[in-house]
Enzyme design. Structure first.
Site, mmCIF file in Angstrom:
data_model
loop_
_atom_site.group_PDB
_atom_site.id
_atom_site.type_symbol
_atom_site.label_atom_id
_atom_site.label_comp_id
_atom_site.label_asym_id
_atom_site.label_seq_id
_atom_site.Cartn_x
_atom_site.Cartn_y
_atom_site.Cartn_z
ATOM 1 N N GLY A 1 0.826 -1.211 0.000
ATOM 2 C CA GLY A 1 0.000 0.000 0.000
ATOM 3 C C GLY A 1 0.852 1.248 0.000
ATOM 4 O O GLY A 1 2.063 1.198 -0.243
ATOM 5 N N ASN A 2 0.211 2.372 0.227
ATOM 6 C CA ASN A 2 0.941 3.641 0.304
ATOM 7 C C ASN A 2 0.272 4.529 1.346
ATOM 8 O O ASN A 2 -0.740 4.163 1.923
ATOM 9 C CB ASN A 2 1.005 4.307 -1.074
ATOM 10 C CG ASN A 2 -0.367 4.641 -1.605
ATOM 11 O OD1 ASN A 2 -1.058 5.511 -1.084
ATOM 12 N ND2 ASN A 2 -0.798 3.928 -2.634
#
Ligand code: CTP
Ligand code: CA
Length: 224
Positions: A33-34
């Protein structure tokens, strides 16, 4: 006197905004993810509603309330987001890609949880490229449609932004400088909006709504 009412300069327009950050599954419990919070994308959706637009918000993995008056489509991965954005974009006057889209995803999804007991560690996770949603929108744009990208850069912000705007072929690119405590997850934002016709609009540090309104000003000026 009474405060000025927001002008409904987007009345009769349909706009699509993507927000948040995509997640690419590794196994049933893990993902890549980020750190995108969705604050900027959601601010864009709220301000577009206030200016009279019909708004489709494609939201990836945010912990934020749905903006009142927007149609919200929830997605998880970049592939999901591409499908939802393309579908909504077919009838849109403008599309703003504020989401942080994963550039890569694991090549092979492991449908069993990867166990710690796997010898010295699991097999390396091989990554493959995700489709570029923004580039796809530009390639399939409908007549008069305005397309906006976002970019977070750590250095040489303007130079990288100019090159990216040219590469992507969109009308506007909102460029943020990222670093410690800058932009990601913060309520405030400072940015430069680069336009395809060569202009550079500086947006001083302020609430994400203020940047959103500058973006919609520039979009509205480009709508036929
Ligand atoms: N974007 C997209 N699809 C992707 C990757 C990015 O639509 N698969 C969009 C983002 O939503 C953003 C713009 O493209 O509006 C620029 O994203 P950015 O990550 O800055 O550009 P990249 O071309 O991926 O370049 P890099 O990450 O190498 O800087
Ligand atoms: Ca990227």
């Amino acid at each position: 006197g009474a405060p000025a009412l927001p002008t409904a300069d987007l009345a009769g327009r349909h706009v699509v905004v993507s927000s948040g950050g995509t997640r690419e599954a590794i196994d049933p419990v893990r993902f890549i993810g980020n750190r995108s919070s969705g604050l900027q994308g959601h601010a864009l959706a709220r301000t577009a509603v206030a200016r009279g637009a019909r708004v489709t918000l494609v939201a990836a993995n945010v912990a934020l309330p749905d903006p009142a008056g927007a149609e919200v489509v929830r997605v998880v991965s970049a592939d999901d987001m591409r499908e939802a954005v393309r579908k909504a974009a077919s009838s849109a006057d403008a599309v703003v890609m504020a989401a942080a889209v994963a550039d890569f995803r694991p090549a092979d999804y492991r449908d069993q949880k990867i166990k710690k007991s796997e010898s010295d560690g699991p097999e390396p996770i091989r990554l493959v490229k995700n489709a570029d949603i923004l580039a796809g929108l530009v390639a399939e744009r409908t007549a008069g449609q305005v397309i906006v990208g976002f970019a977070a850069e750590t250095d040489d912000v303007i130079a990288h932004g100019r090159a990216k705007l040219a590469r992507k072929g969109c009308d506007l690119l909102v460029v943020n400088q990222v670093g410690e405590n800058l932009t990601l997850g913060a309520a405030d934002n400072a940015a430069v909006v680069l336009t395809a016709d060569g202009a550079e609009v500086d947006v001083p540090r302020g609430p994400k709504e203020a940047l959103a309104d500058v973006v919609w000003d520039l979009v509205a000026a480009r709508l036929l």
